[in-house]
Enzyme design. Structure first.
Site, PDB file in Angstrom:
ATOM      1  N   ASP A  82       0.901  -1.262   0.108  1.00 16.11           N
ATOM      2  CA  ASP A  82       0.020   0.052   0.007  1.00 16.11           C
ATOM      3  C   ASP A  82       0.868   1.225   0.154  1.00 16.11           C
ATOM      4  OD1 ASP A  82      -2.684  -1.248  -0.051  1.00 16.11           O
ATOM      5  OD2 ASP A  82      -2.669  -1.401   2.014  1.00 16.11           O
ATOM      6  N   ASP A 139      -7.115  -1.100  -4.408  1.00 24.63           N
ATOM      7  CA  ASP A 139      -8.043  -0.809  -3.715  1.00 24.63           C
ATOM      8  C   ASP A 139      -9.130   0.247  -4.290  1.00 24.63           C
ATOM      9  OD1 ASP A 139      -6.927  -2.504  -1.669  1.00 24.63           O
ATOM     10  OD2 ASP A 139      -5.693  -0.807  -0.879  1.00 24.63           O
TER      11      ASP A 139
END
EC number: 3.4.23.36
Length: 156
Positions: free
Chosen positions: A111, A125
């Site tokens: 991330d 995401d």
């Protein structure tokens, strides 16, 4: 077309993760808009909002089953279902595949988008969230309109 969209999103997701890993140290952060938007490289061992931390097997098997089911559905219904439903599913499955590649290959998801008031996230995401938004729009706006038009046509 939907499978091309899936492939493009997965490639974009994996490329951005590759460049983040190649260009940043783990847990480092680089401000793009200081205090608002940063690139922050982390490893996420959980699911959304870091729930189910270190439940790697579950976080592989469940999305793998759902992704497989959606891919089969897309293959079978791509010519008969509404384009918005199929597009929403394509975005959701693309995000699922992008994060599955990380989780299977590394045991964690990379991330890096950090807007400081929200958990750090990635392209996969974003894809899942866009897909869910489209699915909600389809279910509450488009599908009722289709049902109403179908009912009206049957009454004539």
């Amino acid at each position: 077309m939907y499978f091309i969209i899936i492939a493009v999103i997965v490639i974009l997701d994996q490329l951005t993760k590759y460049f983040i890993q190649a260009g940043m140290e783990l847990n480092s952060s680089a401000p793009l808009i200081d205090g608002v938007f940063h690139l922050t490289y982390i490893h996420n061992y959980g699911a959304a909002f870091s729930i189910l931390q270190n439940q790697t097997i579950l976080l592989i098997l469940l999305p793998l089953a759902v992704t497989t089911a959606v891919l089969v559905y897309l293959a079978r219904k791509r010519k008969t279902e509404h384009w918005m439903l199929l597009l929403s599913m394509s975005f959701i499955v693309a995000g699922g595949i992008g994060n599955l590649i990380d989780r299977i290959g590394n045991g964690y998801v990379v991330d890096f988008f950090d807007i400081r008031v929200f958990p750090i996230f990635n392209v996969a995401d974003i894809s899942v969230c866009v897909g869910c938004g489209l699915l909600i729009l389809f279910m509450f706006v488009v599908e009722p309109k289709i049902a109403k038009e179908k009912k009206k046509a049957e009454e004539q």
